[in-house]
Design an enzyme around this catalytic site. Structure first.
Site, PDB file in Angstrom:
ATOM      1  N   ALA A   1       0.893  -1.312  -0.081  1.00 57.54           N
ATOM      2  CA  ALA A   1       0.243  -0.042   0.049  1.00 57.54           C
ATOM      3  C   ALA A   1       0.769   1.270  -0.062  1.00 57.54           C
ATOM      4  O   ALA A   1       0.685   2.465  -0.528  1.00 57.54           O
ATOM      5  CB  ALA A   1      -1.112  -0.126   1.240  1.00 57.54           C
ATOM      6  N   THR A   2       1.888   1.144   0.655  1.00 56.37           N
ATOM      7  CA  THR A   2       3.095   2.331   0.678  1.00 56.37           C
ATOM      8  C   THR A   2       3.369   2.866  -0.970  1.00 56.37           C
ATOM      9  O   THR A   2       3.297   3.981  -1.198  1.00 56.37           O
ATOM     10  CB  THR A   2       3.989   2.102   1.377  1.00 56.37           C
TER      11      THR A   2
ATOM     12  N   CYS B   1       6.218   7.458  23.759  1.00 59.50           N
ATOM     13  CA  CYS B   1       7.221   6.384  24.066  1.00 59.50           C
ATOM     14  C   CYS B   1       7.383   5.624  23.123  1.00 59.50           C
ATOM     15  O   CYS B   1       8.488   4.583  23.308  1.00 59.50           O
ATOM     16  CB  CYS B   1       6.875   5.986  25.412  1.00 59.50           C
TER      17      CYS B   1
END
Lengths: 131, 419
Positions: free
Chosen positions: B87-88, B343
């Site tokens: 998909a990228t 974090c």
């Protein structure tokens, strides 16, 4: 991220959790409190010291933050017990980093713990000056 | 002193730990999919572009069959599928390819702040190259309205890119109304959608949504990683510039030898999804609601991020106020979920998606995303409810913010020391 065994130990069995406010044998003039960090940054530490005869007789903490932040503050309470205020003020965050094997991305947790110790000492001294 | 030591939650003997509940990140490959792809590694291993022998013909036939399977699940035609690596790549090809081809028509692109990074960053690349990009801020519930899009459109707008469903909060956009509004305002403006999270989970139809380009990937719907597709409308024909040049595969839009086994698997995964989506969605919604109810029955001060009504069946994104997300993930080490906490990322910034919704940083740091999928069971959900509630309770006894909240102190009244 993999945590060191020491971080996991402090996270799973944090030492000296709580507040002197609810402990009836403690008087408020013996106590110094440091509150550092910010909720928006994802970590807040509150560290309390109880001073007797110039020595830190006991300590309490509560921390909102990641496992490394909890471990750093838990370790800090253990380190400062029995120290004079001057000795405790000398504690450097790098000692905490070393002891807990904190990775670079978690160094700010140790800095916060150092700040909390200093803030608690400062608070105690202010109270004494007023008294 | 308070006791804030680790809590023990025993799992039923039939429960296998760790539990995977992070199906927005990826999913296990369905065994039926594995079965379908295996012969294409060792027996039918031909290059689909080899036109002069049976190995090539077999591979090509398998690829064409899969093209039909993938297209069918989105109401498109097999000829409109362009295979990619995932998909990228599909998002990059759609956005950069369309902008490059249409740059003479205009220089304005519209997208939304909550899009996937591969859309956001492709648009930022266009910005650096001189395009104007509007990043729309969604409503507090994560939804963008057709009016918000059309209000941003100008006569220079060449492309609008809006996802069907969000990967963090699972919020489903009114994609059909948005498509209709875009085309009503300017039929020439292209409409791209990142359909990755919705594909095979909820009904999605390229004709109903009036999209021109749609990105999908296999590994979110129980297929393998490394294969995706970009659906490119043929009627009326949509043209884009390629970003990978070479042998002219995929009608010149994406050169490179096709990953035949992966493509076969993608096709099979779509076929299964087409058959099972309806019943699976009902089951997942049931599990998700059970998880939500179970958590909120025992814990106060929890906040669902994004619209609960317009949400993928398997998604629950919830903030546990006064408990930092990464510390909660540590407690949930037997359960794979993810957090919007800073974090957990390299950047130390909390989730940009939650920020775009106007969720305060202090709550964004406490968010956990649960992604339920095909292989999760009711017993797993019940174990997770127990573990989450007990862990949050433990971490709240450790939290100075929780104590202040209990004492009625307004946290906004305190002078914090940001670092």
């Amino acid at each position: 991220m993999a945590y060191s065994d020491k971080v996991i130990d402090h996270y799973e069995n944090p030492r000296n959790v709580g507040t002197f406010k609810t402990e009836t044998d403690v008087t408020s003039d013996e106590v110094g409190m440091g509150l550092v960090g910010a909720p928006a940054c994802g970590d807040v530490m509150r560290l309390e010291i109880r001073v007797k005869d110039g020595l830190i007789a006991d300590a309490r903490f509560k921390t909102f933050g990641c496992g490394s932040a909890i471990a750093s503050s838990s370790l800090a309470t253990e380190m400062i017990k029995g120290m004079t205020l001057d000795q405790a003020a000398e504690i450097k965050n790098t000692q905490i980093v070393q002891e807990l094997n904190l990775p670079p991305v978690k160094i700010h947790c140790s800095v916060l713990a150092e700040d909390a110790i200093k803030a608690a000492i400062e608070d105690y001294k202010k109270k004494q000056a007023k008294a | 002193m308070s006791n804030a030591s680790k809590i023990e939650v025993t799992a039923a003997p039939e429960l296998k730990l760790p539990i995977f509940m992070d199906n927005h990140s990826t999913s296990a490959v369905d065994l039926r999919v594995v079965q379908a792809m295996l012969p294409y590694f060792t027996q039918h291993f031909g290059n689909a572009a080899s036109r002069n022998h049976s190995f090539g013909w077999q591979a090509e036939a398998a690829v064409e069959h899969a093209r039909g399977q993938v297209a069918k699940l989105m109401g498109g035609d097999a000829k409109e599928i362009v295979w990619t690596s995932g998909a990228t790549e599909s998002n990059n090809l759609a956005i950069k390819g369309a902008a490059s081809f249409l740059k003479r028509q205009g220089n304005h692109v519209i997208t939304v702040e909550t899009e996937h990074k591969s859309v956001i960053d492709a648009c930022k690349r266009l910005q650096r190259e001189g395009f104007d990009v509007t990043f729309i801020t969604p409503q507090k519930d994560g939804i963008v309205t057709p009016e918000m899009i059309t209000a941003a459109m100008t006569d220079k707008t060449i492309l609008v890119s809006i996802m069907v469903a969000n990967n963090e909060i699972g919020v489903i956009q009114p994609i059909e109304a948005i498509g209709a509004a875009i085309k009503a305002k300017n039929p020439k403006c292209l409409f791209h959608t990142d359909a990755v999270q919705a594909f095979g989970k909820i009904p999605f139809d390229v004709e109903k949504a009036k999209v021109d380009l749609a990105s999908v990937t296999a590994h979110k719907l129980y297929g393998p990683k490394g294969v995706g597709a970009l659906w490119v409308r043929r009627k009326p024909r949509v043209r884009i510039d390629p970003i990978i040049d070479g042998g002219g595969h995929e009608r010149g839009m994406r050169s490179g030898t096709l990953a035949v086994p992966m493509i076969v698997a993608f096709g099979k995964a779509c076929e299964i999804a087409g058959e099972e989506m309806e019943t699976e969605a009902i089951r997942l919604r049931g599990l998700r609601d059970r998880l939500h109810r179970g958590i909120t029955a025992k814990l106060s001060e929890t906040y669902v991020n994004g619209s609960m009504e317009h949400r993928l069946p398997g998604n629950l994104n919830i903030s546990f106020a006064f408990v930092e997300g990464e510390s909660l993930l540590m407690a949930l080490k037997d359960v794979a979920v993810s957090s919007g906490s800073a974090c957990t990322s390299a950047s130390l910034e909390p989730s940009y998606v939650l920020r775009a919704l106007g969720v305060g940083d202090e709550l964004a740091h406490t968010s956990i995303r649960f992604g339920l999928g095909r292989f999760n069971t009711e017993a797993e959900v019940d174990f997770v409810i127990d573990l989450v509630t007990k862990s949050v309770e433990r971490l709240r006894t450790l939290s100075p913010l929780w104590e202040m909240h209990q004492d009625g102190i307004d946290l906004n009244s305190i002078q914090w020391t940001p670092h």
